[in-house]
Structures are given as C-alpha cells and as structure tokens.
Design an enzyme around this catalytic site. Structure first.
Site, PDB file in Angstrom:
ATOM      1  N   TRP A  84       0.941  -1.185   0.019  1.00 27.66           N
ATOM      2  CA  TRP A  84      -0.067   0.040   0.020  1.00 27.66           C
ATOM      3  C   TRP A  84       0.926   1.285  -0.057  1.00 27.66           C
ATOM      4  O   TRP A  84       1.836   1.334   0.753  1.00 27.66           O
ATOM      5  CB  TRP A  84      -0.906  -0.022   1.156  1.00 27.66           C
ATOM      6  CG  TRP A  84      -1.844   1.094   1.239  1.00 27.66           C
ATOM      7  CD1 TRP A  84      -2.504   1.573   0.599  1.00 27.66           C
ATOM      8  CD2 TRP A  84      -2.133   1.703   2.639  1.00 27.66           C
ATOM      9  NE1 TRP A  84      -3.354   2.604   1.091  1.00 27.66           N
ATOM     10  CE2 TRP A  84      -2.888   2.856   2.382  1.00 27.66           C
ATOM     11  CE3 TRP A  84      -1.432   1.657   3.862  1.00 27.66           C
ATOM     12  CZ2 TRP A  84      -3.375   3.691   3.517  1.00 27.66           C
ATOM     13  CZ3 TRP A  84      -2.030   2.641   4.909  1.00 27.66           C
ATOM     14  CH2 TRP A  84      -2.947   3.761   4.578  1.00 27.66           C
TER      15      TRP A  84
ATOM     16  N   ASP B 164      -0.528  -5.561   9.426  1.00 24.88           N
ATOM     17  CA  ASP B 164      -1.525  -4.718   9.068  1.00 24.88           C
ATOM     18  C   ASP B 164      -2.688  -5.292   8.582  1.00 24.88           C
ATOM     19  O   ASP B 164      -2.879  -6.063   7.760  1.00 24.88           O
ATOM     20  CB  ASP B 164      -0.946  -3.730   7.878  1.00 24.88           C
ATOM     21  CG  ASP B 164      -2.044  -2.572   7.605  1.00 24.88           C
ATOM     22  OD1 ASP B 164      -3.257  -2.615   8.095  1.00 24.88           O
ATOM     23  OD2 ASP B 164      -1.808  -1.709   6.514  1.00 24.88           O
TER      24      ASP B 164
ATOM     25  N   LYS C 131     -13.215  -0.873   6.066  1.00 26.49           N
ATOM     26  CA  LYS C 131     -13.809  -1.709   5.115  1.00 26.49           C
ATOM     27  C   LYS C 131     -14.868  -2.635   5.712  1.00 26.49           C
ATOM     28  O   LYS C 131     -15.966  -2.741   5.055  1.00 26.49           O
ATOM     29  CB  LYS C 131     -12.857  -2.466   4.316  1.00 26.49           C
ATOM     30  CG  LYS C 131     -11.308  -1.955   4.250  1.00 26.49           C
ATOM     31  CD  LYS C 131     -11.282  -0.804   3.120  1.00 26.49           C
ATOM     32  CE  LYS C 131     -10.011   0.031   3.289  1.00 26.49           C
ATOM     33  NZ  LYS C 131      -9.614   0.831   2.124  1.00 26.49           N
TER      34      LYS C 131
HETATM   35  C1  LMR Z   1      -6.872   1.901  -0.735  1.00 26.47           C
HETATM   36  O1  LMR Z   1      -5.597   1.605  -0.682  1.00 26.47           O
HETATM   37  O2  LMR Z   1      -7.314   2.508  -1.772  1.00 26.47           O
HETATM   38  C2  LMR Z   1      -7.506   2.483   0.827  1.00 26.47           C
HETATM   39  O3  LMR Z   1      -6.803   1.880   1.594  1.00 26.47           O
HETATM   40  C3  LMR Z   1      -7.785   3.743   0.930  1.00 26.47           C
HETATM   41  C4  LMR Z   1      -6.395   4.710   1.050  1.00 26.47           C
HETATM   42  O4  LMR Z   1      -6.305   5.182   2.236  1.00 26.47           O
HETATM   43  O5  LMR Z   1      -5.600   4.610   0.177  1.00 26.47           O
END
Ligand code: LMR
Length: 395
Positions: free
Chosen positions: A129, A210, A245
């Site tokens: 992420w 996470d 989520k």
């Molecule tokens: C995502 O990965 O799209 C979500 O977790 C929202 C974000 O805050 O990036």
C-alpha cells in the site's frame, strides 16, 4: 513565505478527486479501496444504522474519551483478532487502543517503535500500500522492500521473499498484510507464514501486521490464520486494525492498534508508551465510529446482522472476480485472467501497464491506480461489459 514546489497528488486519494471532477456519465471508479454494491453505491450498513439509532437514544455525554478510546472497542477488537477466551486475552498479554483509522494505527505504531527501539529500519512488501512508505518515512524510518509479487507467475515470489528475510537485520521491523494483500490480492501461503515466524524469532524481527480487511477474504476466522501462526510461534506483535472496510466506516476513521507482549507486565509497559505516543499526536480518538463498532459487536443480534452484511460484500466481490475473468475470456484477447480468481479481498493486480491505465482513463473514463491495481469491489453488473471491452482494446 515558504517558496514550496507543489507536492504531488496522492496516488490513490488524488485519483478519487480526479474521478469526482470527471463529468462523463459512464465513468468507472476502480481506484480507491471503497466497497460499492451492485448499483455502484457505497451504502451505510444496516447494522451501522441500527447502532447509530441506539447511540442517538443512549449516548449521554460528548466528554473526552480516555487516551485508548472506547474500552468496549478494545475488548471486541481483541476477540476479533484472537477469538473468544484466547490465552492472550485471559493472560492479559495484549492491550488495544482505538485509533483514527488504520492509518492512525500505523502512525501510532511508528511513534511507539521510535520510543521502544533504536532500530529505524522497516521492511515492506514489494509492492505494498503506497501509504505504508509515506507513514514510516514521515516518522523517520528507512524503508526497504522485500520481494513479494512475481510478475511472471502473477503469484507470490516465495523464493525471493525467503532470500530477503535472510537479508533483514536483527530487530528490524517487518510489515505484513494480515490478509487480502493490498495491492496484489495475493496472500502468504501457510508455509510462508511459518517461515516468516521462524525467521522473525531467530532475528528478533518486530512484526507489525496490518489487518485492514478482516472478513473480506474467506471469513473473519479464516482471515486471521496467518496472524495466528505468528502468535502460536510465541512472537510479540503489533497489529493495526481498520474498521473502514469491514464496517464500511470509511469517513468515521475507526481503527485500533494492539500490542501483544511476552507477559502481563511487559504488555502494560508497552501500552503505557503507546498511550504516551497517542497523547502527543491527537490526544484521544474521536468517539462515534468506535462506539458504533463496539455497539454492533456487543449486541448478538446486531453482530449477526453485521456478519451477514460482511458475507454479502465478500460474496459480491468474489462473483465480480469470476464475472470479470469470464468476460475477458469471452473477448479472446489471448491474455488469461484466471489468476484474478485466486486473489483475495478488494484488490487485484491486473497486470495492466501504466500506459494502458492512462489510456483507459483518457479514452474510457475508467480510473485505475497507476500500478494496475483494480478495486474489484467497483465492478458492477452494469459496468462489467464496457469495462471488459475497454480493457480488451488496450491489451
Ligand atoms: C486504498 O488502498 O485504496 C485504501 O486503503 C484507501 C487509502 O487510504 O489509500
């Protein structure tokens, strides 16, 4: 006064802004990880509505919460993570603080680590992420990547992961995705979790799990299987939970940070530093989202309703995976998308290149993150055919 260059737009949230400004009637948003139902809406869950009605009638003060937030949220978070009456709970080896979303939990974890260790090295999966790197760099850590996604097989690079685990230093922090890996949708195998646990123990790695998608993969219990492999190995852990989520509470910013320690005393010691870190960032969390989650999980009927709604979201995403794979197969592009059926949770790494992603946006008003990550929960029966047509065209 400041003479600054403009900061780049956020790769995920910036895309949402661009999508909102696009006036095309058939635009499709597969960017940000937000669940959409079959009609393309992001509804408030019925369990959440009922909990809010309950709170409206029963809440009698808006005075500050304590630093760790709503106490029942902490208790329910531990039940979700560990299971009823798990020895970690009965032996008081874990403590939990409510945080402003999963991002807040990660930042608290980073600030806690700065107090708990001199080591400033963090390892992230490649890819991960995008905000993981941002959060830990902002907190002063040096971020390295370990191999994870194998573009050739569109699966896990298990051999690369094993090699990179060996390269990690004593006491480094290792960030793992509890389930539904973001962005790839590819989770660690059981063997890989066991290997991670083994190396983490041998090297004294600090594992930070996470856990933002519990319940979106196979189910609440199934999705914590990897976490339990680490716990069964006796590791101390940090766990960042998000309720964005699985409760659809995106804008309520509701999450939690949990520390699991070797014994009751060490857990209390560690938690005192987590609380000190929180006080220095935001003092105490906002109440509403935490109270919603605690109300739902604390009332058996509401919990059962929530679990049905969570199962519905999970099932719809899976059915969209299958429909997308079939839709692409029907278009005879020569590219086999079957791998998408094996990925878990909201996201899939589609294999689309940056250039293809840009073309889809320019020609078809389809919004996808530059890495090719698709939010499968944004696919609906209505947008499936135009989406498959557009992708077939750019391949
Ligand atoms: C995502 O990965 O799209 C979500 O977790 C929202 C974000 O805050 O990036």
């Amino acid at each position: 006064m400041f003479h600054l260059d403009r900061a780049p737009a956020d790769p995920i949230l910036g895309l949402t802004e661009a999508f909102k400004q696009d006036t095309h009637p058939d635009k499709i948003n597969l960017g940000v990880g937000v669940y959409q139902d079959a009609t393309g809406q992001t509804p408030v869950l019925e369990a959440v509505k009922q909990a809010e009605t309950f709170l409206l009638e029963h809440e009698n003060s808006k005075s500050y919460l304590a630093i760790p937030g709503v106490p029942e949220l902490a208790k329910e978070t531990q039940t979700l993570l560990f299971g009823d009456n798990h020895p970690i709970i009965t032996n008081a080896r874990a403590h939990t603080a409510q945080t402003p979303g999963g991002t807040g939990a990660l930042r608290v974890a980073a600030d806690f680590l700065k107090r708990a260790t001199e080591n400033r090295t963090v390892w992230l999966s490649d890819p991960s992420w995008a905000n993981h790197r941002t959060i830990f760099e902002a907190a002063g850590f040096t971020v390295h990547n370990y191999r994870y996604y194998d573009a050739a097989t569109q699966g896990l690079d298990e051999a690369g992961l094993m090699e990179d685990l060996e390269a990690m230093g004593q006491g480094d922090t290792l960030i793992l995705h509890g389930c539904c890996h973001n962005p790839s949708g590819i989770d660690l195998t059981e063997a890989a979790w066991r290997h991670v646990a083994h190396v983490a123990q041998a090297k004294g790695l600090i594992c930070l799990v996470d856990f933002a998608y519990q319940g979106f993969g196979e189910g609440l219990e199934e999705d914590r299987a990897g976490l339990h492999i680490l716990l069964d190995a006796g590791l101390s852990l940090l766990i960042a939970s998000s309720y964005s989520k699985n409760f659809g509470l995106y804008n309520e910013r509701t999450g939690a940070i949990t520390v699991v320690e070797d014994d009751t005393e060490s857990a209390l010691d560690a938690f005192s530093h987590i609380q000190a870190a929180i006080r220095a960032i935001y003092s105490s969390p906002p109440a509403h989202g935490g109270k919603i989650v605690a109300t739902i999980l604390g009332q058996p009927e509401l919990k059962a309703l929530w679990m049905r709604e969570l199962a519905d979201m999970r099932t719809r995403i899976k059915s969209m995976r299958q429909a997308f794979v079939t839709g692409m197969a029907d278009r005879n592009t020569g590219v086999d998308f079957e791998f998408i059926n094996h990925q878990k949770g909201m996201f899939s790494f589609s294999g689309l290149t940056k250039a293809q992603v840009e073309k889809l946006r320019a020609d078809n008003h389809i919004y996808i993150v530059g890495s090719g990550r698709i939010n499968v929960a944004g696919i609906t029966p209505a947008n499936l055919d135009p989406l498959c047509d557009a992708i077939a065209k750019v391949l």
